[in-house]
Design a protein around this motif. Structure first.
Motif, PDB file in Angstrom:
ATOM      1  N   GLN A 197     -17.341  -7.605  -2.221  1.00 36.29           N
ATOM      2  CA  GLN A 197     -16.963  -6.499  -3.086  1.00 36.29           C
ATOM      3  C   GLN A 197     -16.113  -5.425  -2.412  1.00 36.29           C
ATOM      4  O   GLN A 197     -15.356  -4.729  -3.064  1.00 36.29           O
ATOM      5  CB  GLN A 197     -18.233  -5.842  -3.664  1.00 36.29           C
ATOM      6  CG  GLN A 197     -19.050  -6.764  -4.540  1.00 36.29           C
ATOM      7  CD  GLN A 197     -18.255  -7.299  -5.724  1.00 36.29           C
ATOM      8  OE1 GLN A 197     -17.536  -6.545  -6.390  1.00 36.29           O
ATOM      9  NE2 GLN A 197     -18.360  -8.593  -5.977  1.00 36.29           N
ATOM     10  N   SER A 198     -16.261  -5.271  -1.103  1.00 32.87           N
ATOM     11  CA  SER A 198     -15.602  -4.114  -0.489  1.00 32.87           C
ATOM     12  C   SER A 198     -14.642  -4.428   0.656  1.00 32.87           C
ATOM     13  O   SER A 198     -13.662  -3.714   0.851  1.00 32.87           O
ATOM     14  CB  SER A 198     -16.664  -3.131   0.020  1.00 32.87           C
ATOM     15  OG  SER A 198     -17.458  -3.740   1.023  1.00 32.87           O
ATOM     16  N   MET A 199     -14.920  -5.443   1.463  1.00 27.10           N
ATOM     17  CA  MET A 199     -14.079  -5.698   2.637  1.00 27.10           C
ATOM     18  C   MET A 199     -12.787  -6.398   2.252  1.00 27.10           C
ATOM     19  O   MET A 199     -12.803  -7.377   1.501  1.00 27.10           O
ATOM     20  CB  MET A 199     -14.838  -6.552   3.663  1.00 27.10           C
ATOM     21  CG  MET A 199     -14.079  -6.729   4.977  1.00 27.10           C
ATOM     22  SD  MET A 199     -15.029  -7.649   6.222  1.00 27.10           S
ATOM     23  CE  MET A 199     -14.793  -9.343   5.634  1.00 27.10           C
ATOM     24  N   ARG A 200     -11.691  -5.903   2.759  1.00 26.09           N
ATOM     25  CA  ARG A 200     -10.393  -6.519   2.523  1.00 26.09           C
ATOM     26  C   ARG A 200      -9.713  -6.788   3.866  1.00 26.09           C
ATOM     27  O   ARG A 200      -9.620  -5.890   4.717  1.00 26.09           O
ATOM     28  CB  ARG A 200      -9.499  -5.594   1.691  1.00 26.09           C
ATOM     29  CG  ARG A 200     -10.019  -5.328   0.289  1.00 26.09           C
ATOM     30  CD  ARG A 200      -9.877  -6.567  -0.604  1.00 26.09           C
ATOM     31  NE  ARG A 200     -10.365  -6.302  -1.951  1.00 26.09           N
ATOM     32  CZ  ARG A 200     -11.611  -6.519  -2.366  1.00 26.09           C
ATOM     33  NH1 ARG A 200     -12.513  -7.000  -1.510  1.00 26.09           N
ATOM     34  NH2 ARG A 200     -11.976  -6.254  -3.602  1.00 26.09           N
ATOM     35  N   LEU A 201      -9.270  -8.011   4.052  1.00 25.77           N
ATOM     36  CA  LEU A 201      -8.503  -8.388   5.233  1.00 25.77           C
ATOM     37  C   LEU A 201      -7.046  -8.544   4.810  1.00 25.77           C
ATOM     38  O   LEU A 201      -6.761  -9.195   3.794  1.00 25.77           O
ATOM     39  CB  LEU A 201      -9.030  -9.691   5.831  1.00 25.77           C
ATOM     40  CG  LEU A 201     -10.489  -9.679   6.284  1.00 25.77           C
ATOM     41  CD1 LEU A 201     -10.873 -11.037   6.860  1.00 25.77           C
ATOM     42  CD2 LEU A 201     -10.743  -8.589   7.316  1.00 25.77           C
ATOM     43  N   HIS A 202      -6.142  -7.959   5.573  1.00 29.22           N
ATOM     44  CA  HIS A 202      -4.731  -7.932   5.196  1.00 29.22           C
ATOM     45  C   HIS A 202      -3.924  -8.814   6.153  1.00 29.22           C
ATOM     46  O   HIS A 202      -3.998  -8.662   7.378  1.00 29.22           O
ATOM     47  CB  HIS A 202      -4.213  -6.494   5.220  1.00 29.22           C
ATOM     48  CG  HIS A 202      -5.030  -5.565   4.367  1.00 29.22           C
ATOM     49  ND1 HIS A 202      -4.735  -5.318   3.032  1.00 29.22           N
ATOM     50  CD2 HIS A 202      -6.164  -4.855   4.647  1.00 29.22           C
ATOM     51  CE1 HIS A 202      -5.633  -4.468   2.540  1.00 29.22           C
ATOM     52  NE2 HIS A 202      -6.508  -4.182   3.490  1.00 29.22           N
ATOM     53  N   VAL A 203      -3.176  -9.730   5.568  1.00 29.62           N
ATOM     54  CA  VAL A 203      -2.453 -10.756   6.321  1.00 29.62           C
ATOM     55  C   VAL A 203      -1.493 -10.129   7.329  1.00 29.62           C
ATOM     56  O   VAL A 203      -0.807  -9.143   7.040  1.00 29.62           O
ATOM     57  CB  VAL A 203      -1.686 -11.682   5.358  1.00 29.62           C
ATOM     58  CG1 VAL A 203      -0.859 -12.714   6.142  1.00 29.62           C
ATOM     59  CG2 VAL A 203      -2.649 -12.392   4.426  1.00 29.62           C
ATOM     60  N   ALA A 204      -1.445 -10.719   8.499  1.00 31.06           N
ATOM     61  CA  ALA A 204      -0.593 -10.213   9.582  1.00 31.06           C
ATOM     62  C   ALA A 204       0.858 -10.607   9.364  1.00 31.06           C
ATOM     63  O   ALA A 204       1.162 -11.649   8.775  1.00 31.06           O
ATOM     64  CB  ALA A 204      -1.081 -10.757  10.922  1.00 31.06           C
ATOM     65  N   THR A 205       1.751  -9.754   9.839  1.00 27.43           N
ATOM     66  CA  THR A 205       3.166 -10.113   9.840  1.00 27.43           C
ATOM     67  C   THR A 205       3.377 -11.201  10.886  1.00 27.43           C
ATOM     68  O   THR A 205       2.526 -11.424  11.757  1.00 27.43           O
ATOM     69  CB  THR A 205       4.031  -8.897  10.212  1.00 27.43           C
ATOM     70  OG1 THR A 205       3.668  -8.457  11.537  1.00 27.43           O
ATOM     71  CG2 THR A 205       3.821  -7.756   9.227  1.00 27.43           C
ATOM     72  N   PHE A 206       4.508 -11.859  10.815  1.00 25.99           N
ATOM     73  CA  PHE A 206       4.771 -12.960  11.745  1.00 25.99           C
ATOM     74  C   PHE A 206       4.719 -12.483  13.189  1.00 25.99           C
ATOM     75  O   PHE A 206       4.124 -13.140  14.059  1.00 25.99           O
ATOM     76  CB  PHE A 206       6.132 -13.592  11.457  1.00 25.99           C
ATOM     77  CG  PHE A 206       6.496 -14.682  12.422  1.00 25.99           C
ATOM     78  CD1 PHE A 206       5.931 -15.946  12.312  1.00 25.99           C
ATOM     79  CD2 PHE A 206       7.374 -14.435  13.472  1.00 25.99           C
ATOM     80  CE1 PHE A 206       6.244 -16.953  13.226  1.00 25.99           C
ATOM     81  CE2 PHE A 206       7.693 -15.429  14.377  1.00 25.99           C
ATOM     82  CZ  PHE A 206       7.126 -16.689  14.246  1.00 25.99           C
ATOM     83  N   ASP A 207       5.332 -11.335  13.477  1.00 29.31           N
ATOM     84  CA  ASP A 207       5.350 -10.817  14.849  1.00 29.31           C
ATOM     85  C   ASP A 207       3.944 -10.520  15.352  1.00 29.31           C
ATOM     86  O   ASP A 207       3.633 -10.732  16.537  1.00 29.31           O
ATOM     87  CB  ASP A 207       6.196  -9.544  14.927  1.00 29.31           C
ATOM     88  CG  ASP A 207       7.679  -9.829  14.759  1.00 29.31           C
ATOM     89  OD1 ASP A 207       8.076 -10.992  14.945  1.00 29.31           O
ATOM     90  OD2 ASP A 207       8.430  -8.896  14.431  1.00 29.31           O
ATOM     91  N   ALA A 208       3.076 -10.041  14.461  1.00 27.34           N
ATOM     92  CA  ALA A 208       1.716  -9.670  14.866  1.00 27.34           C
ATOM     93  C   ALA A 208       0.860 -10.888  15.191  1.00 27.34           C
ATOM     94  O   ALA A 208      -0.086 -10.798  15.970  1.00 27.34           O
ATOM     95  CB  ALA A 208       1.043  -8.844  13.772  1.00 27.34           C
ATOM     96  N   THR A 209       1.182 -12.045  14.614  1.00 27.07           N
ATOM     97  CA  THR A 209       0.346 -13.232  14.827  1.00 27.07           C
ATOM     98  C   THR A 209       0.343 -13.692  16.279  1.00 27.07           C
ATOM     99  O   THR A 209      -0.588 -14.366  16.720  1.00 27.07           O
ATOM    100  CB  THR A 209       0.807 -14.409  13.937  1.00 27.07           C
ATOM    101  OG1 THR A 209       2.158 -14.759  14.271  1.00 27.07           O
ATOM    102  CG2 THR A 209       0.723 -14.038  12.462  1.00 27.07           C
TER     103      THR A 209
END
Length: 282
Positions: free
Chosen positions: A241-253
């Motif tokens: 219900q509350s936790m959101r994970l936000h996809v990394a940019t290519f450089d961050a991976t």
């Protein structure tokens, strides 16, 4: 005429050398029961034997074992070829008992959330978490049981007990709130997942570490354990219900200080995430 001391030293050298070759041959004999599974262990031990023989002070010993050495080397070569042929099937059977599927083809095999990279040239393997995301262990002997035991060890260590997941989730929220306060951000804002997890690790330390911050008082939280914990929180719908994970940019991976790879399922598919946020932080 030889000096008595010289004679004594020669005998000592001969005795030392004899004990060494006997010990090495006995070690070789102990792993002969299964030539195929122990093929690479036998190969390494044979290198030791040849090295000892080449330095032998008694040429007769070297010549008397020459035929046996050549026969054994031929047998080892055949055993390594047989091992290559049946290793995958043996691993598949062993892990199937634990419900772990083996996929892929030499030299890269997938075992659930782990990846195994085999080197038949050097007789060892490298273990990764995910699809070669995080190197865990290298130089694992190409022996079915050695591989099985290594994977099972790390698989067991990374799993958070279901009973502890609620506690872990609440501490993760607290770590997020603390990071918000330090950075002067508002509730619901995205924060670097690495920063929140770092705060989480310090919050989970035993009281003894706060009293005396020595290495022996520090409880380790490897990256794979934290990654798998996030997977468990989502898979068990604790954080639904509350936790959101936000996809990394290519450089961050490719920057481990900014992103975390989190599994999507037990088969090892996953995603790199850069930020985390909580919509409800009560």
């Amino acid at each position: 005429m030889a000096d008595i001391r010289e004679i004594i030293e020669r005998i000592k050298t001969l005795s030392k050398h004899t004990k060494r070759i006997v010990k090495t041959l006995q070690e070789y004999e102990k792993i002969l029961d299964d030539r195929v599974e122990n093929a690479y262990l036998l190969q390494k031990k044979m290198v030791e034997i040849e090295k000892i023989l080449s330095a032998s002070p008694t040429p007769d010993l070297k010549s008397s074992l020459a035929g046996w050495v050549e026969d054994e080397k031929a047998a080892i070569l055949k055993a390594t070829e047989d091992l290559r042929f049946r290793l995958g099937q043996q691993l598949k059977t062993m892990f199937a008992k634990d419900g772990i599927k083996l996929r892929g083809q030499y030299p890269v095999l997938r075992l659930g959330m782990f990846t195994l990279k085999l080197s038949f040239e050097f007789g060892d393997a490298v273990l990764f978490f995910g699809p070669e995301v995080e190197k865990i262990r290298s130089k694992i002997p190409l022996h079915p049981k050695a591989i099985y035991d290594t994977v099972k060890q790390y698989d067991s260590e990374m799993r958070t007990r279901p009973a502890d997941l609620d506690s872990a989730y609440h501490d993760l929220i607290r770590a997020y709130q603390r990071c918000l306060k330090i950075s002067g951000r508002s509730g619901g804002d995205k924060l670097l997942i690495s920063e929140v997890l770092r705060e989480y690790v310090f919050m989970r330390q035993p009281r003894q570490f706060a009293i005396d911050a020595r290495r022996e008082n520090f409880r380790e939280y490897p990256r794979i354990k934290l990654s798998y914990m996030l997977f468990q929180l989502r898979a068990n719908r604790i954080a639904e219900q509350s936790m959101r994970l936000h996809v990394a940019t290519f450089d961050a991976t490719v920057d481990k200080s900014r992103s975390f790879w989190v599994p999507d399922n037990e088969d090892g598919d996953g995603t790199h995430y850069e930020y985390i946020s909580f919509e409800e932080t009560r």
